[in-house]
Design an enzyme around this catalytic site. Structure first.
Site, PDB file in Angstrom:
ATOM      1  N   SER B 159      -7.678   2.949  -1.216  1.00 35.89           N
ATOM      2  CA  SER B 159      -6.226   2.580  -0.496  1.00 35.89           C
ATOM      3  C   SER B 159      -6.603   3.484   0.913  1.00 35.89           C
ATOM      4  CB  SER B 159      -5.066   2.881  -1.165  1.00 35.89           C
ATOM      5  OG  SER B 159      -3.921   2.613  -0.640  1.00 35.89           O
ATOM      6  N   ASP B 324      -5.062  -6.794  -7.127  1.00 33.70           N
ATOM      7  CA  ASP B 324      -4.610  -6.062  -6.112  1.00 33.70           C
ATOM      8  C   ASP B 324      -4.126  -6.835  -4.946  1.00 33.70           C
ATOM      9  OD1 ASP B 324      -3.956  -4.438  -4.001  1.00 33.70           O
ATOM     10  OD2 ASP B 324      -5.948  -3.332  -4.057  1.00 33.70           O
ATOM     11  N   HIS B 357      -2.590  -2.808  -7.379  1.00 32.02           N
ATOM     12  CA  HIS B 357      -3.406  -2.057  -6.463  1.00 32.02           C
ATOM     13  C   HIS B 357      -3.630  -0.536  -7.266  1.00 32.02           C
ATOM     14  CE1 HIS B 357      -4.499  -0.012  -2.632  1.00 32.02           C
ATOM     15  NE2 HIS B 357      -3.509   0.671  -2.834  1.00 32.02           N
TER      16      HIS B 357
END
Lengths: 384, 384
Positions: B159, B324, B357
């Site tokens: 991320s 995701d 995610h």
């Protein structure tokens, strides 16, 4: 304004119908009762002598009865589905009697949390009972009876409007010849409930909300409601359409502002959506309507989705949109499968679209033609 | 606590490194300067005499330097990526010297809006300059130099941590032998910016936020921050995993409550996420870190994504996760393509996962094996 165009319904008025006057009442699914009940509605075209050309349009979360036409010359925009309702349009007002009803729990002229509670002389606020999609439909049934409609040719609606359409076919099977549930579901996903819950929490978090009693003050929970709307708005669009419309384009600046004002066009757009929403919608109503949507669950109510549709008589045209991730096509397919298992008459189409959930509110040739043809077909059969 | 297990790094401490002491300063991309700068960090294992076995772990939005092990016996949970860091684990502390650095702008021991501004003796609050991913990396470079690391064997992060990893390879090409950007992007989508903007607006809407000056009072914008976190949390999960985990299951009740307390387990889960977040994170920091993520845009910074990677020397392992939707696989593919066009050494894998995610934070055999093998491979090459 363009209300001289040939295919506009032209100038219209919103009407009110009040029923369930004391000592009568509307019995709600929660066990609570309300009395009296007012529904705001509009009508276009005329009911024929057979009483078999009526179309009921049901609206989504923030919709209202004003589906087509203009209130006054200076109106900048017509009703919310004007391209669908009018002479020669899919809901052809030369042929059909089109009715659009607002919902109970709403804030657009129908009985809801902003209404005066006759027992206290003050707005209901959170003392208004939590209503369901079934309650909305039950109230609409009174309106349809009052208008002299014996059987609806079609009931059509998207999103929450589609939930109402489904419920009509189940609760009043002999009253509905056909139904067009669009961009809808027999029950919202966990993700959908989650988004709605965050929206409600945003309203609760606004100090001006005052446990729902803001109507007694001159402050409204505008920021909380705006946040809820901004969030919901993202879920109405597709990632693809946001990318195409905004991408990472900056608001009129060459470089980042390095502050918390505004950098990206998508931020500006969302803030505008939030700000315009608070002028036309009520925060408590937002709580009630999202709750009704969250509660809707045909399988829970009827034991199974198959069972829910056991006695329906309507022909169905189920429409979904390919990029709708809030009410995805898979949920429409569930409805179609349950109808098929019950050997009901159902057509289904996933319309390719890049516009996400909001697609049902936008012009689309496929959608318009399919709806027009389906209703014509049902009407011709009914005429025979 | 289970810190006697064989493959735990055991008891650890968070350290601080302070640099850019006046008259020195850290020059930021905005044009602003800060001085001094403190970074919180943890280290595990030992730097070898060649100085070529160091791995830098970079963290996501709400992460911190505490990636593995326990502070004290009573800790209920180890660091946030404990399954990845330890003896015999993918980031094998018997072989490698693992460093995890917190970011500037953060609230976990590094200089950020909650820090005291030496010029005023009070917390910076919103007078803290807006920092970028590039600024975070620049500060980390000082830490890496201070630790005596000549060249990073690997930089790994998911991320926002992946954004830092990418930026390291670009800003300090001869300092990075390999990089593992996971569940990340060279620029966030319009939809991602939109979600972050709604989160910021939720904080702004909290009356306790007080334009960022809540540290001077004894109130914090807890509700606003909780709303922001609840919203973000939905985007970290997949629709599928929310369906599996919660579906439409009710909290311990047989039927709907017909009120606004709580009906669905997913609501309870989200509220818990919000409530626990406000105990461990700061609202202003949330504004700063999301802004840094939103600003990150390698194509904007370097003219094109291809151009951004022109001079990188690192070998890459790019990892995405199939479900995701916040940092979708398509964005990883963009990175891979740009590296390939530059004839760089890049491997890519989309790991099948249902966890959205957040998948990069969860145990996954494929991911663990792939990361372990890739780092071993690069290390063996470096040893030769």
């Amino acid at each position: 304004m363009n209300n001289n165009e040939n295919n506009s319904v032209g100038r219209v008025k919103t009407h009110s119908y009040t029923f369930a006057q004391s000592p009568d009442y509307l019995q709600l699914e929660s066990g609570e009762k309300i009395s009296p009940v007012t529904l705001a509605y509009e009508t276009y075209g005329s009911l024929n002598s057979n009483g078999n050309n009526a179309i009921l349009v049901t609206h989504a979360l923030s919709g209202d009865a004003h589906v087509a036409g203009y209130f006054k010359k200076s109106d900048k925009k017509p009703g919310w589905w004007d391209f669908m309702v009018g002479p020669g349009k899919p809901l052809d007002t030369d042929k059909y009697y089109v009715v659009c009803s607002n919902v109970i729990g709403g804030c657009k002229g129908s009985t809801g949390p902003t209404s005066i509670n006759p027992a206290t002389g003050k707005p209901y606020n959170l003392s208004f009972p939590v209503v369901t999609i079934g309650d909305m439909v039950k109230a609409q049934k009174s309106l349809v009876d009052f208008l002299g409609i014996k059987k609806l040719l079609t009931i059509i609606g998207g999103s929450m409007g589609g939930m109402q359409a489904l419920d009509w076919t189940i609760k009043y099977p002999d009253m509905v010849a056909s139904a067009i549930p669009m961009a809808t579901s027999s029950r919202l996903s966990a993700q959908g409930i989650a988004f709605d819950e965050v929206g409600r929490q945003a309203i609760f978090a606004d100090a001006n909300w005052q446990k729902g009693n803001y109507n007694d003050t001159n402050k409204i929970p505008a920021q909380g409601l705006a946040v809820a709307r901004m969030l919901a708005h993202i879920t109405y669009l597709s990632e693809e359409s946001m990318h195409e419309k905004f991408g990472r384009t900056l608001v009129e600046k060459e470089r980042y502002g390095f502050d918390f004002s505004m950098d990206f066009q998508v931020e500006s757009y969302l803030r505008y959506q939030g700000e315009s929403f608070i002028k036309r919608f009520d925060a408590n109503t937002y709580l009630y309507i999202t709750k009704a949507i969250n509660y809707y669950d045909l399988a829970r109510e009827h034991g199974s989705l198959k069972n829910a549709f056991k006695n329906v008589q309507a022909k169905f045209l189920v429409i979904s949109f390919s990029s709708d991730w809030l009410f995805p096509t898979s949920q429409s397919r569930e409805i179609v499968r349950a109808l098929q298992i019950n050997r009901k008459n159902v057509s289904f189409c996933e319309i390719p679209s890049r516009y996400g959930h909001d697609a049902f509110l936008l012009r689309n040739n496929d959608m318009e033609k399919m709806v027009a043809d389906f209703i014509s077909f049902v009407y011709e059969k009914a005429e025979k």
